[in-house]
Design an enzyme around this catalytic site. Sequence first.
Site, PDB file in Angstrom:
ATOM      1  N   HIS B 153      89.733  23.409   0.003  1.00 57.28           N
ATOM      2  CA  HIS B 153      89.023  24.554  -0.570  1.00 57.28           C
ATOM      3  C   HIS B 153      87.635  24.773   0.046  1.00 57.28           C
ATOM      4  O   HIS B 153      86.801  25.447  -0.553  1.00 57.28           O
ATOM      5  CB  HIS B 153      88.877  24.415  -2.100  1.00 57.28           C
ATOM      6  CG  HIS B 153      90.163  24.634  -2.840  1.00 57.28           C
ATOM      7  ND1 HIS B 153      91.152  23.682  -2.935  1.00 57.28           N
ATOM      8  CD2 HIS B 153      90.628  25.707  -3.544  1.00 57.28           C
ATOM      9  CE1 HIS B 153      92.163  24.148  -3.663  1.00 57.28           C
ATOM     10  NE2 HIS B 153      91.877  25.371  -4.036  1.00 57.28           N
ATOM     11  N   GLY B 204      93.692  26.405   3.068  1.00 55.33           N
ATOM     12  CA  GLY B 204      94.887  26.387   2.236  1.00 55.33           C
ATOM     13  C   GLY B 204      94.851  27.473   1.175  1.00 55.33           C
ATOM     14  O   GLY B 204      95.876  28.006   0.778  1.00 55.33           O
ATOM     15  N   HIS B 205      93.656  27.786   0.713  1.00 50.59           N
ATOM     16  CA  HIS B 205      93.497  28.826  -0.299  1.00 50.59           C
ATOM     17  C   HIS B 205      92.726  29.995   0.298  1.00 50.59           C
ATOM     18  O   HIS B 205      91.510  29.943   0.417  1.00 50.59           O
ATOM     19  CB  HIS B 205      92.747  28.270  -1.509  1.00 50.59           C
ATOM     20  CG  HIS B 205      92.855  29.139  -2.731  1.00 50.59           C
ATOM     21  ND1 HIS B 205      92.738  30.513  -2.695  1.00 50.59           N
ATOM     22  CD2 HIS B 205      93.090  28.823  -4.025  1.00 50.59           C
ATOM     23  CE1 HIS B 205      92.881  30.987  -3.918  1.00 50.59           C
ATOM     24  NE2 HIS B 205      93.101  30.000  -4.745  1.00 50.59           N
ATOM     25  N   GLU B 334     101.319  27.785 -10.487  1.00 46.49           N
ATOM     26  CA  GLU B 334     100.671  29.084 -10.768  1.00 46.49           C
ATOM     27  C   GLU B 334     101.207  30.134  -9.787  1.00 46.49           C
ATOM     28  O   GLU B 334     100.436  30.813  -9.114  1.00 46.49           O
ATOM     29  CB  GLU B 334      99.155  28.964 -10.603  1.00 46.49           C
ATOM     30  CG  GLU B 334      98.542  27.772 -11.331  1.00 46.49           C
ATOM     31  CD  GLU B 334      97.031  27.665 -11.144  1.00 46.49           C
ATOM     32  OE1 GLU B 334      96.574  27.755  -9.993  1.00 46.49           O
ATOM     33  OE2 GLU B 334      96.330  27.494 -12.150  1.00 46.49           O
ATOM     34  N   CYS B 430      87.909  28.957 -12.733  1.00 50.23           N
ATOM     35  CA  CYS B 430      87.885  30.120 -11.853  1.00 50.23           C
ATOM     36  C   CYS B 430      87.917  31.443 -12.615  1.00 50.23           C
ATOM     37  O   CYS B 430      87.322  32.433 -12.181  1.00 50.23           O
ATOM     38  CB  CYS B 430      89.063  30.061 -10.884  1.00 50.23           C
ATOM     39  SG  CYS B 430      90.641  29.678 -11.666  1.00 50.23           S
ATOM     40  N   CYS B 431      88.626  31.469 -13.724  1.00 52.76           N
ATOM     41  CA  CYS B 431      88.875  32.745 -14.396  1.00 52.76           C
ATOM     42  C   CYS B 431      87.660  33.362 -15.092  1.00 52.76           C
ATOM     43  O   CYS B 431      87.443  34.580 -14.982  1.00 52.76           O
ATOM     44  CB  CYS B 431      90.027  32.601 -15.381  1.00 52.76           C
ATOM     45  SG  CYS B 431      91.600  32.199 -14.584  1.00 52.76           S
TER      46      CYS B 431
END
Lengths: 662, 662
Positions: B153, B204-205, B334, B430-431
Amino acid sequence: MTKPTATTNLSINQVKITSDFWKRYRDLVANVVVPYQYETISDKNDTTIGDDAFTDKEAYQDGLQSHAIENLKIAAGISKGKHVGMNFQDTDVYKWLEAAAYTLQYHPDKDLQAETDAVVDLIAKAQQPDGYLSTIFQIKFPERKFKRLQQSHELYSMGHYIEAGVAYFEATGNQKALDIAEKMAACLEDNFGLEDNKIHGYGGHPEIELALMRLYEVTGKEEYLNLTNYFIRQRGQDPDFFDKQNEADGWDNAFWPDLNTIGNEYYYADKPVTEQTDAHGHAVRCVYLATGLAHLACVTGDQDLKDAAQRIWNDIVKKQMYITGNVGQTSTGEAFTFDYDLPTDTDYGETCASVAMTFFARQMLAGDFKGEYGDVIEKEIYNGALSGMALDGTHYFYVNPLEVNPSESEKNPDKKHVLPRRQAWFGTACCPSNITRLIASMDRYLYEIKDNTIFAHQYIANSTTFSDGIQIDQDSNLPWDGTANFEITNPNNVHFNFAVRIPNWSRDSFKITVNDQVIDVDGKDGIVVVPITDEKTSIEVVLDMKTNLIYANAKVRANADDVAVQRGPIVYCAEQVDNPGNLWNYQLDTVPSFDFAYQEGLLNGVGVLTTNDATKVETEPDSESLYQFNQAPRRASTKLTLIPYYSWANRDEGQMSVWLHK
Amino acid sequence: MTKPTATTNLSINQVKITSDFWKRYRDLVANVVVPYQYETISDKNDTTIGDDAFTDKEAYQDGLQSHAIENLKIAAGISKGKHVGMNFQDTDVYKWLEAAAYTLQYHPDKDLQAETDAVVDLIAKAQQPDGYLSTIFQIKFPERKFKRLQQSHELYSMGHYIEAGVAYFEATGNQKALDIAEKMAACLEDNFGLEDNKIHGYGGHPEIELALMRLYEVTGKEEYLNLTNYFIRQRGQDPDFFDKQNEADGWDNAFWPDLNTIGNEYYYADKPVTEQTDAHGHAVRCVYLATGLAHLACVTGDQDLKDAAQRIWNDIVKKQMYITGNVGQTSTGEAFTFDYDLPTDTDYGETCASVAMTFFARQMLAGDFKGEYGDVIEKEIYNGALSGMALDGTHYFYVNPLEVNPSESEKNPDKKHVLPRRQAWFGTACCPSNITRLIASMDRYLYEIKDNTIFAHQYIANSTTFSDGIQIDQDSNLPWDGTANFEITNPNNVHFNFAVRIPNWSRDSFKITVNDQVIDVDGKDGIVVVPITDEKTSIEVVLDMKTNLIYANAKVRANADDVAVQRGPIVYCAEQVDNPGNLWNYQLDTVPSFDFAYQEGLLNGVGVLTTNDATKVETEPDSESLYQFNQAPRRASTKLTLIPYYSWANRDEGQMSVWLHK
């Protein structure tokens, strides 16, 4: 501890199953299944383990075959090598041996008996002088015996041997088979109990309890009753027992780290069994324990144990059982969830749990003659348990879902446990031999005797001899036809009661004729008792074979607005191979009329239901939008074909559903 | 690589949102949410992390608070201690900073600005001289920088800073904030690329791609466009790239062992993006990547990139999107599952994924003026994304299910991710900041300009000034009323086109009046264009606010025989607090008639729908059996009350369902 109640003189000599339906299955078991499974556990065929939910890949890093016989050879000092497979790999041999023992009673086979005798010899060699036997601990972890009972499956494994040993002794008179079992029981007596120098524990996976009761049954030795009583009453007395052992053994040393901290509820060990109020945790653990509990309660008459068994029974059967008899709603831990939670597309319904329900039901029935126990046996043997084996006898379901969409099984990981095809074998191969031993021992599920009553609780054609020269011949063609004729021969004019079960699906409408006289009975509790004194008595029972629509209790979210279809004991399902398109687009009309036809050439002969009282969405080829505003899908009349649930997944792979939209 | 297309002269000066609905949310964000989140990431309040699906408990063994600011202080050498939290913990600070930046534009606040300036200073101190910034790697794994990109990340984290730095520079002119971002981009240019001495990889993200496009937008520097192009086109060229890095870094050294071998599809790196045909893998990863891809394609005009973006869009919106706009059907990873698989009770629908869909839609819209892109923005901001934040601003959903039964969430582990209440914070947080930055930047989602056209694609009341003295005032009370008035002032009589979107829920019935003249347009593609030349133009758009019943495509198993209800852009749901008993026992009649009433005092003011055209099962108190034969449950007429989906779970905890039986 209460003394066992006295038994009466009525007893069974020999049961011979004559039912076409069951003879086919039992011949298959003798001719195909038992040989196939022996080759598999002996690594003599190409069968490798498949993927299943609880396979520890690490256990198979030295090979993808069973290795179960080989593990025993290594423990016996005959072979060299590593232990391969699960903690409970030995039980694949024991349950096979038990199934083989049952087949030898209806299908004598010298070659097989030579093999089974040799396996008994092997097991005897593998057993330690103190009676202990668990190959993984003997080979890999000799210093950890009985030190991590939460996960070790040692008592579970020995319990399965005891069951096998008892069955084999009964079938063949092989004394060594029984001696091994008694040595195991002695080992457990030496190590477990309330005395200071013993372990105050019990196994993480119940099984030893029901096995020791079988040993008590065949030997009559009260010590085994006492040991069962210890294991059942001690369970949950110290809710920290497992944690203390795990701590001492080293937390990092777990066989399954996830199961370290899953909570004692999972093991049904969070409190004493007499304080438990429902069924919870791992389904097979719970139902095996309940079986031993019910058996013990029946023998001792202890009311607190009876009540405990009854509470588990009521919670499962009245609140947590699928219409097929399957139990265990979640793949997470193969477990019960909670009352009225019966999801159809993520459910588990392990074959072993359904088999266990027949064990439990049989012990409840032995304690109390009520129709509901026989109903559950019937439900399992024609539906939830039977679906665990393919018609070919060599493929098995571990998970028995009520609704399958192969695309979801493949592409939605939440449904990866829901396999659309039966598998040749499993890493955790508990289910194949479990359904096998149930079918092979089906003759043990036809009669129950208490006091002066013979209860013929299953409609499976048979010819059975009892004490005093009594013989009962049942002629019937269930599950397809509803008429059963019982010819009772009683040459010595013994006075006894003959009882039959009125299944719950026929309780509102049935007819019983005794020697051509229709008798007036209400069938309450699902049981009708007929006094017998004559030398010859003919009884005809006519059951109601209409097609029934089943509605779930309004507390069940998953089945709201759906119906299931049952005829006689058989729960039906729709398969895509008979019903093109997506099954969820079919709807049954409010009052559908079904045609029944037995089809000899289909699925080894099955009764098929068809109806034209159904509709199906007409998918418009140009309607590609995901959501439509104010445009209900157009429906057109369609035919809908249903087959018995147990027979699904024996043709082309496709969708299947037990519950249908209405 | 294609050159960017020339921009026109039309541009936005300032957007002022006047909508009551959105002013409440935006004031809440400025007054409550941004301060709350700052205290949380600074460990200045009592907020601790809650349980969420992807929280690595090990990451929090040194404390249950955020530690995000503290990690930066440690990296900056200001504090001492260990890194606490996830690999991407830094992004909680960056996304907060970005949200704060947006609020400063509509809600100037010197105290806040002093705090944000100080945070920028802190970030500058934490950044390495070479531009690198990832506190976990700087503190814990300095030797592993860029060596395990699949899981690290690092690029994701720097991407989030770049977004924040750009936003903060735009809002306040703080040059240092932009410099940090440019130094990061330089660091990436130094380390990544096709040259031999560089890493031929990518994160990766995905996230860096859309962030670099923002940096390109504000700086106009082509190198950032080229770097974005590299990251997007290089992805998946070598499908073994991650495996090779993992191997070199040591397989046992994984941050999340499960993600080592999950397959490159999960990272959308199984093949080049131009060869991908659908949306798959981790939903947020996929949609963030698609956003950067669409943005790049829009700027460069590269057809292969446009096509790739379009394929992802089509697959999501036409085949994998919930009616609420939520995406990601499974909690396992997810992730997306497959076309038409839209389970309502086990779905994931991460708030971040819905927020990401607004980003993606906005970039698709910038490239191609079509109503469907604005439709998705509207769907998300009123439904799937907005449901992520409680009305109090301090509780958040990570998972946004379409159907909730709190008993199942508690007792069926398959639904443990489906929380019936919003949480104060998460281990993977994160949200909360993602929905916050979306609301705070809502003014950026009202207009899109291309060539000579101003496209007012959202019905959110605002007053906006453009170049050439053009001003547009939109007066409307959506989502509750359907009439919008646009007053267009054009003092210099510039010739331009003004376009409005006809939402998909009104495309069959709408009326547009230009200076009191009804115009005849078809609204195809969901867009109506009005040429403007006059100094003053009044345009009235009347949309159809009838209550719509939504039917899912017949390929969707989960919604067979169900309907959803939508009025205007708002998707409705039933909550148990309004509808006693079990929600699954309610059924809507075939053609229900709904009453709409705006209730000022309810849930901060919501439009409520009620109908009497519904029935409910009358549960008979004596009907305790789990299954009933041939007895359909009795139904009685009932009232059914529906509230907007975004506002659920703000009162008593209970069942909720978007889809209703019919």
